[in-house]
Design an enzyme around this catalytic site. Sequence first.
Site, PDB file in Angstrom:
ATOM      1  N   HIS A 308      71.925  75.839  41.368  1.00  0.00           N
ATOM      2  CA  HIS A 308      72.067  77.236  41.789  1.00  0.00           C
ATOM      3  C   HIS A 308      72.848  77.997  40.740  1.00  0.00           C
ATOM      4  CE1 HIS A 308      72.845  80.750  44.255  1.00  0.00           C
ATOM      5  NE2 HIS A 308      71.796  80.356  44.937  1.00  0.00           N
ATOM      6  N   ASP A 366      67.145  75.394  49.898  1.00  0.00           N
ATOM      7  CA  ASP A 366      65.694  75.203  49.957  1.00  0.00           C
ATOM      8  C   ASP A 366      65.296  73.741  50.002  1.00  0.00           C
ATOM      9  OD1 ASP A 366      65.051  77.831  50.099  1.00  0.00           O
ATOM     10  OD2 ASP A 366      65.057  78.112  47.943  1.00  0.00           O
TER      11      ASP A 366
HETATM   12  N1  CMC Z   1      66.595  70.042  37.669  1.00  0.00           N
HETATM   13  C1  CMC Z   1      66.969  69.581  36.441  1.00  0.00           C
HETATM   14  N2  CMC Z   1      67.796  70.228  35.600  1.00  0.00           N
HETATM   15  C2  CMC Z   1      68.269  71.422  36.006  1.00  0.00           C
HETATM   16  C3  CMC Z   1      67.939  71.968  37.261  1.00  0.00           C
HETATM   17  C4  CMC Z   1      67.079  71.235  38.106  1.00  0.00           C
HETATM   18  N3  CMC Z   1      66.726  71.702  39.297  1.00  0.00           N
HETATM   19  N4  CMC Z   1      68.544  73.176  37.411  1.00  0.00           N
HETATM   20  C5  CMC Z   1      69.245  73.381  36.281  1.00  0.00           C
HETATM   21  N5  CMC Z   1      69.081  72.314  35.434  1.00  0.00           N
HETATM   22  C6  CMC Z   1      69.740  72.143  34.136  1.00  0.00           C
HETATM   23  C7  CMC Z   1      69.078  73.007  33.082  1.00  0.00           C
HETATM   24  O1  CMC Z   1      68.061  72.315  32.390  1.00  0.00           O
HETATM   25  C8  CMC Z   1      70.253  73.351  32.181  1.00  0.00           C
HETATM   26  O2  CMC Z   1      70.480  72.250  31.336  1.00  0.00           O
HETATM   27  P1  CMC Z   1      71.075  72.485  29.843  1.00  0.00           P
HETATM   28  O3  CMC Z   1      72.434  73.098  30.040  1.00  0.00           O
HETATM   29  O4  CMC Z   1      71.132  71.111  29.272  1.00  0.00           O
HETATM   30  O5  CMC Z   1      70.119  73.400  29.153  1.00  0.00           O
HETATM   31  C9  CMC Z   1      71.436  73.436  33.149  1.00  0.00           C
HETATM   32  O6  CMC Z   1      71.077  72.617  34.278  1.00  0.00           O
HETATM   33  C10 CMC Z   1      71.729  74.862  33.646  1.00  0.00           C
HETATM   34  O7  CMC Z   1      70.502  75.421  34.136  1.00  0.00           O
HETATM   35  P2  CMC Z   1      70.116  76.953  34.048  1.00  0.00           P
HETATM   36  O8  CMC Z   1      68.647  77.099  34.193  1.00  0.00           O
HETATM   37  O9  CMC Z   1      70.769  77.556  32.855  1.00  0.00           O
HETATM   38  O10 CMC Z   1      70.854  77.500  35.337  1.00  0.00           O
HETATM   39  P3  CMC Z   1      70.540  78.844  36.084  1.00  0.00           P
HETATM   40  O11 CMC Z   1      71.780  79.237  36.768  1.00  0.00           O
HETATM   41  O12 CMC Z   1      69.904  79.829  35.175  1.00  0.00           O
HETATM   42  O13 CMC Z   1      69.415  78.414  37.147  1.00  0.00           O
HETATM   43  C11 CMC Z   1      68.270  77.803  39.089  1.00  0.00           C
HETATM   44  C12 CMC Z   1      69.603  78.270  38.493  1.00  0.00           C
HETATM   45  C13 CMC Z   1      68.395  77.788  40.630  1.00  0.00           C
HETATM   46  C14 CMC Z   1      67.148  78.778  38.715  1.00  0.00           C
HETATM   47  C15 CMC Z   1      67.957  76.381  38.582  1.00  0.00           C
HETATM   48  O14 CMC Z   1      68.967  75.467  38.963  1.00  0.00           O
HETATM   49  C16 CMC Z   1      66.589  75.878  39.048  1.00  0.00           C
HETATM   50  O15 CMC Z   1      65.562  76.181  38.411  1.00  0.00           O
HETATM   51  N6  CMC Z   1      66.541  75.112  40.203  1.00  0.00           N
HETATM   52  C17 CMC Z   1      65.282  74.676  40.762  1.00  0.00           C
HETATM   53  C18 CMC Z   1      64.686  75.816  41.561  1.00  0.00           C
HETATM   54  C19 CMC Z   1      65.399  76.059  42.876  1.00  0.00           C
HETATM   55  O16 CMC Z   1      65.678  75.126  43.627  1.00  0.00           O
HETATM   56  N7  CMC Z   1      65.654  77.352  43.191  1.00  0.00           N
HETATM   57  C20 CMC Z   1      66.228  77.749  44.466  1.00  0.00           C
HETATM   58  C21 CMC Z   1      67.577  78.364  44.324  1.00  0.00           C
HETATM   59  S1  CMC Z   1      68.387  78.520  45.940  1.00  0.00           S
HETATM   60  C22 CMC Z   1      67.421  79.674  46.787  1.00  0.00           C
HETATM   61  C23 CMC Z   1      67.583  81.073  46.284  1.00  0.00           C
HETATM   62  O17 CMC Z   1      68.693  81.616  46.473  1.00  0.00           O
HETATM   63  O18 CMC Z   1      66.612  81.628  45.732  1.00  0.00           O
END
Ligand code: CMC
Length: 431
Positions: A308, A366
Amino acid sequence: MAETNKTATLTIDGQSYELPILSPTAGPDVIDIRKLYAQAGVFTYDPGFTSTASTDSTITFIDGGKGELLHRGYPIDQLAGQSNYLEVCYALLYGDLPSKAQMDDFEARVTNHTMLHEQMVNFFRGFRRDAHPMAIMVGVVGAMSAFYHDSTDISDPWQREVASIRLIAKMPTIAAWAYKYSIGQPFVYPRNDLDYASNFLRMCFSVPAEDYVPDPILSKAMDRIFTLHADHEQNASTSTVRLASSSGANPFACIAAGIACLWGPAHGGANQACLEMLREIGTVDRIPEFIARAKDKEDPFRLMGFGHRVYKNFDPRAKVMKQSADEVLDLLGVENNPVLQVAKELEKAALADPYFADKKLFPNVDFYSGIILEAMGFPTSMFTPIFALSRTVGWISQWKEQLDDPQLKIGRPRQLYKGETLRDYVPIDKR
Ligand code: CMC
């Protein structure tokens, strides 16, 4: 936000600029850069808004480090455990929990608006049968501005109020009808003697040949899913609603924009993507393969339902949702469902893996909501519409708050341009 006597100093080419620091009632201080461009001729750069407050707000507060989510100051676990969705809607919309009389009045107003304009039936029928229910919702909610002209004038507080109630009241009917249409069953009209969640379940699962009587435990679980998704401060879809509304667009158009944004798999689409992922994994022995893929930088695969932007220790909504999942699975006697087995083992495996611990990736709301909805009999395509239905009150509350803000300006981000500089047009035969 109160101005403090603290300032931040920014120095560019030896010239210093004092920037005021604002103090919120909770959360980190905020550097006020509103006059920065006028004073220093520079923009700030923050793609994804990771360090930028786009607005002030009094509705919802999240402390991602502590795993705290407050609506109007009330913690989400207390609301999910002791309140109900419509009461939370009232608090989000009007600022505090209602008295008994206020609640009765609010419930009656919502209940009176659950039906859709009958001509909207034709609108639903215009979609292909295999349309995704989210596609139908984006279209139908946008089209409400063509059906409810008497609540599109945003300068009139009464019309704003009627639009708010209409959206909260009609969204379950729209979501249920989008589902019914996609499976070729007749639309089921709302029943105003049922509570909000039971009415939605009945509109989804009842058929003319057999009425559906929701089990109170399932209605409670449904209501809790609505409550846990009701608002989440300035997330992508809420910010979309605010941006759309900043131009003066009508409420139905703004909420349709929010629904479109929510659909993406990084946001509300994650619950559907999560269940699809669990099905793809299929059996517990394949979990290590998928964990390895999620950790592989060359592979775009991510564990859906994990991670998240704001919560970095745990998602407080996920805690309550997990408890609800156990109750529902117990009631329905589906603990041995293979998808659920994979979910449980995947959660264990990911939580024990240092990659996920180091990056502070935990199951989010989720991860569990999809499991409950699947057990209740909803197809995956309905997961995101249910999120949209629940989040409508958050979008509306934030929309109302923005319209009441005397400082409201059209949202217009700047950019860091990296394209070609000025050059002359070359006719096609000379290129
Ligand atoms: N699986 C594997 N690696 C992950 C994941 C994941 N689900 N989420 C983040 N990472 C890694 C990512 O690769 C990155 O690694 P590095 O620092 O080595 O490049 C690090 O963790 C930080 O990720 P980010 O994409 O920079 O983080 P963010 O804050 O931009 O993204 C997120 C948050 C929710 C979009 C992301 O965690 C994700 O894509 N999760 C899966 C989708 C999901 O479950 N979304 C629902 C969110 S809760 C409901 C809502 O409020 O919408």
